[in-house]
Design a protein around this motif. Structure first.
Motif, short mmCIF file in Angstrom:
data_model
loop_
_atom_site.label_atom_id
_atom_site.label_comp_id
_atom_site.label_asym_id
_atom_site.label_seq_id
_atom_site.Cartn_x
_atom_site.Cartn_y
_atom_site.Cartn_z
N THR A 196 -32.16 -23.45 1.32
CA THR A 196 -31.06 -23.05 2.21
C THR A 196 -29.93 -22.38 1.42
O THR A 196 -29.44 -22.94 0.44
N GLY A 197 -29.54 -21.21 1.86
CA GLY A 197 -28.47 -20.47 1.21
C GLY A 197 -28.91 -19.61 0.05
O GLY A 197 -28.09 -18.97 -0.61
N TYR A 198 -30.22 -19.59 -0.22
CA TYR A 198 -30.75 -18.84 -1.36
C TYR A 198 -31.77 -17.79 -0.89
O TYR A 198 -32.43 -17.95 0.13
N ALA A 199 -31.90 -16.76 -1.71
CA ALA A 199 -33.07 -15.88 -1.66
C ALA A 199 -34.02 -16.38 -2.73
O ALA A 199 -33.63 -16.51 -3.89
N LEU A 200 -35.25 -16.70 -2.36
CA LEU A 200 -36.22 -17.23 -3.32
C LEU A 200 -36.98 -16.08 -3.97
O LEU A 200 -37.51 -15.21 -3.27
N GLU A 201 -37.04 -16.09 -5.29
CA GLU A 201 -37.93 -15.16 -5.99
C GLU A 201 -38.99 -15.98 -6.71
O GLU A 201 -38.68 -16.81 -7.57
N PHE A 202 -40.24 -15.77 -6.33
CA PHE A 202 -41.36 -16.46 -6.94
C PHE A 202 -41.84 -15.62 -8.13
O PHE A 202 -42.19 -14.44 -7.97
N THR A 203 -41.84 -16.22 -9.31
CA THR A 203 -42.20 -15.50 -10.53
C THR A 203 -43.25 -16.30 -11.31
O THR A 203 -43.64 -17.39 -10.91
N GLY A 204 -43.65 -15.76 -12.46
CA GLY A 204 -44.54 -16.49 -13.36
C GLY A 204 -45.96 -15.93 -13.39
O GLY A 204 -46.35 -15.11 -12.55
N GLU A 205 -46.72 -16.38 -14.36
CA GLU A 205 -48.08 -15.87 -14.56
C GLU A 205 -48.99 -16.21 -13.38
O GLU A 205 -49.90 -15.44 -13.06
N THR A 206 -48.78 -17.35 -12.76
CA THR A 206 -49.62 -17.72 -11.60
C THR A 206 -49.44 -16.71 -10.48
O THR A 206 -50.42 -16.25 -9.88
N ILE A 207 -48.19 -16.36 -10.19
CA ILE A 207 -47.91 -15.40 -9.13
C ILE A 207 -48.53 -14.04 -9.47
O ILE A 207 -49.14 -13.38 -8.62
#
Length: 455
Positions: A196-207
């Motif tokens: 809540t209140g955030y923009a999520l950025e999914f990062t990392g080698e798995t992604i």
């Protein structure tokens, strides 16, 4: 200081306003469906306004459509919403992916499949799961009906910029564990409001190792984590997916800019979460929100408050039980979370050569007609039908119970959808959120450890 991916796309679209205050954003793509658009179109008529950019507005029919006999709409409200969108699209010059057309399907499937969804765009739709499109490096979010009307009239929207939250995911997914398990695990560990209140950025080698379809599954459920936005850096996988699609005619002119869409090394994130998926288990929800979930091998938790007590009573379960103790009655493969071709392929590997238990009603609803045709070309429909599944026409179907596809009261359903709220799949329905593989393996009437089933 460097900028995040979200910052770069957001700042490019600001027309007016200072950071920290509401800012006016230009909207590149407006996707609409039959449920949240009628009042907005009517508002234009009352104000004698035209549609600002019909060329950037695209419609599809998905929430209310029947999945057996698609042209036999018995519910009066559903029929009214569908025919109203068809009329509005004609009156206002909007391209509609109409009933039975080659492109018709769930709105969050149609955008990517047609090439409308592209990196760096701002994309809105009157549907919370619009975050799905963020998997392409777009800022995509759901809006309310009054906001739909505002975009209709101006092609802009007032928004306050959120904070940035990085979710860094690394490690190799174990066999039998999938993108759906990643997002379900994050939600049951951190809660339905950690975003809540955030923009999520999914990062990392798995992604980076995931297909676009798997990436969309994760961004799709950012909303269940309390976030409005879920986003991923576009890369070679993204570009190869977009290239050649009907509405991606600007590919050559845009690719250079798209390649600049990443978070700088010194970009500031307000919060960071790290996850190693090397030992992640298949996930199963036991309660009435996505936070109420466990690893397959774990018992359901003790009651800690009145919400837990209510959930256990509604679901007919008790603390200490395990997923394998649930007596299932329905299996649903579908929804904007998991009704893409790769989801159906994965499920078919498990279903092939097996039979649906006599006590189970199992249905497969491809998310779009494109997926349906591709699956049939691979013979997946035959595999599912020979096992005892019903093979349906595309639509939202049993995800939300706004159409004839509903789970009976008191019946437990293994579902590949995104929400397990009370009554979500029908009055008194008991929903368990799982991956397509877990749902497919549940055709024997109970959940099993899919890690022991996947070949």
């Amino acid at each position: 200081m460097g900028r995040t991916l979200f910052d770069k796309v957001w700042n490019k679209h600001v027309l007016h306003g200072n950071e920290g205050e509401p800012q006016l954003l230009y909207i590149d793509l407006h996707l609409i469906h039959e449920v949240t658009s009628p009042q907005a179109f009517e508002g234009l008529r009352i104000q004698n306004r035209s549609l600002r950019r019909p060329d950037l507005t695209f419609a599809t029919l998905d929430h209310n459509v029947p999945t057996i006999d698609i042209f036999n709409i018995k519910d009066e409200i559903a029929n009214k919403q569908i025919t109203t969108l068809q009329k509005n699209a004609k009156d206002f010059g909007v391209h509609i992916f109409d009933m039975g057309s080659d492109e018709q399907g769930i709105v969050h499937m149609v955008g990517p499949e047609t090439g409308l969804t592209q990196p760096g765009k701002t994309i809105v739709c009157g549907d919370s799961h619009t975050a799905t499109h963020g998997a392409f490096g777009a800022i995509a979010f759901g809006i309310g009906t009054s906001e739909v009307e505002h975009v209709f009239a101006t092609q802009t929207l007032w928004q306050t910029k959120p904070k940035n939250l990085k979710i860094d995911i690394n490690g190799k997914l174990p066999t039998g564990v999938y993108a759906k398990d990643i997002i379900l695990y994050l939600i049951n560990q951190y809660g339905v409001d950690f975003g809540t209140g955030y923009a999520l950025e999914f990062t990392g080698e798995t992604i980076k190792s995931l297909s676009m379809e798997a990436r969309m599954t994760i961004c799709n459920m950012a909303i269940e984590a309390g976030a409005k936005y879920g986003m991923m850096q576009p890369d070679k996988t993204t570009f190869e997916y977009v290239k050649g699609r009907p509405y991606a005619t600007n590919f050559d002119q845009s690719i250079d800019w798209w390649q600049t869409l990443y978070s700088d090394e010194d970009a500031y994130f307000d919060k960071v979460i790290e996850l190693d998926v090397s030992n992640l288990e298949p996930q199963v929800t036991w309660g009435t929100n996505p936070e109420m979930g466990v690893n397959f091998s774990s018992p359901f938790p003790e009651i800690k408050d009145s919400n837990d007590e209510r959930a256990y009573n509604y679901m007919g379960l008790k603390p200490g039980q395990k997923a394998e103790d649930i007596e299932l009655g329905y299996v649903f493969l579908g929804s904007c979370t998991n009704a893409r071709l790769s989801d159906l392929v994965e499920a078919s590997h498990i279903v092939k050569g097996n039979k649906v238990h006599p006590n189970i009603t199992a249905i497969v609803v491809p998310g779009s007609r494109t997926v349906k045709k591709e699956a049939e070309a691979l013979g997946l429909d035959v595999i599912f039908k020979e096992a005892g599944f019903e093979w349906r026409e595309p639509g939202c179907s049993m995800c939300l119970g706004m159409n004839p596809d509903q789970v009976p009261e008191g019946v437990h359903c293994a579902s590949t959808s995104n929400r397990n709220f009370e009554g979500r799949q029908g009055k008194g329905a008991r929903t368990h959120l799982v991956s397509p593989a877990m749902a497919a393996a549940a055709i024997n009437g109970k959940f099993v450890d899919v890690r022991k089933v996947v070949v």
